[in-house]
Design a protein around this motif. Sequence first.
Motif, PDB file in Angstrom:
ATOM      1  N   ALA A 169      -5.481   2.981   3.635  1.00  0.00           N
ATOM      2  CA  ALA A 169      -4.789   1.937   4.400  1.00  0.00           C
ATOM      3  C   ALA A 169      -3.505   2.481   5.018  1.00  0.00           C
ATOM      4  CB  ALA A 169      -4.488   0.733   3.505  1.00  0.00           C
ATOM      5  N   THR A 170      -2.732   3.240   4.250  1.00  0.00           N
ATOM      6  CA  THR A 170      -1.473   3.793   4.756  1.00  0.00           C
ATOM      7  C   THR A 170      -1.734   4.768   5.893  1.00  0.00           C
ATOM      8  OG1 THR A 170      -0.459   3.520   2.585  1.00  0.00           O
ATOM      9  CG2 THR A 170       0.634   5.017   4.112  1.00  0.00           C
ATOM     10  N   GLY A 174       1.116   1.119  -3.822  1.00  0.00           N
ATOM     11  CA  GLY A 174      -0.227   1.667  -3.959  1.00  0.00           C
ATOM     12  C   GLY A 174      -0.264   3.181  -4.042  1.00  0.00           C
ATOM     13  N   HIS A 223       0.827  -1.216   0.000  1.00  0.00           N
ATOM     14  CA  HIS A 223       0.000   0.000   0.000  1.00  0.00           C
ATOM     15  C   HIS A 223       0.858   1.263   0.000  1.00  0.00           C
ATOM     16  CE1 HIS A 223      -3.929  -1.777   0.307  1.00  0.00           C
ATOM     17  NE2 HIS A 223      -3.604  -2.459   1.397  1.00  0.00           N
ATOM     18  N   SER A 259      -3.564   5.112  -5.638  1.00  0.00           N
ATOM     19  CA  SER A 259      -4.716   4.309  -5.241  1.00  0.00           C
ATOM     20  C   SER A 259      -5.362   4.900  -3.985  1.00  0.00           C
ATOM     21  CB  SER A 259      -4.261   2.877  -4.949  1.00  0.00           C
ATOM     22  OG  SER A 259      -5.262   2.163  -4.269  1.00  0.00           O
ATOM     23  N   ARG A 285      -7.587   3.522  -2.072  1.00  0.00           N
ATOM     24  CA  ARG A 285      -7.633   2.464  -1.062  1.00  0.00           C
ATOM     25  C   ARG A 285      -6.296   2.350  -0.332  1.00  0.00           C
ATOM     26  NH1 ARG A 285      -7.026  -3.231  -2.669  1.00  0.00           N
ATOM     27  NH2 ARG A 285      -7.101  -4.381  -0.735  1.00  0.00           N
ATOM     28  N   SER A 286      -5.208   2.471  -1.075  1.00  0.00           N
ATOM     29  CA  SER A 286      -3.882   2.410  -0.453  1.00  0.00           C
ATOM     30  C   SER A 286      -3.616   3.636   0.408  1.00  0.00           C
ATOM     31  CB  SER A 286      -2.802   2.267  -1.521  1.00  0.00           C
ATOM     32  OG  SER A 286      -2.871   1.000  -2.122  1.00  0.00           O
TER      33      SER A 286
END
Length: 141
Positions: A119-120, A108, A104, A113, A115-116
């Motif tokens: 998440a990060t 990512g 990610h 991204s 989503r990444s």
Amino acid sequence: MTDFTPWSALAGGAMIGLAAGLFAVANGRIAGISGLIGSLLQRGEEGRGEKASFLLGIIAAPLLWRFFSTLPPVHITASPLSLIAAGLLVGIGTRYAAGCTSGHGVCGLSRLSPRSAVATLCFMAAGFATVYFLRHVVAGT
């Protein structure tokens, strides 16, 4: 920050980016370390040789570096039990987030991204909160 070396940090970051980019071009997928390890543990997965070579390169790099420079000393102050607990929590987190910092955070985010990015931000915030809690609430420093 007294040991910060910007040129070696820049070179290291460029090498990580180059390795991740080459892995994506050669294999058609991102270089998420937790995903690579997970797929190596499954039977019948394709590209096992390339994945194993990539992971072995990560392990071999610091060993080879010893021939050119001295490695910094490693001081682990955590107990073995807390290291095991931390490893298990990271493993669980990578399964829930469907990836890790390399998947990610490196690959990512470079692909923009969303989503990444989420998440990060989540695992970095959890890491900051954990360090603050353990150092300032539990240890009282």
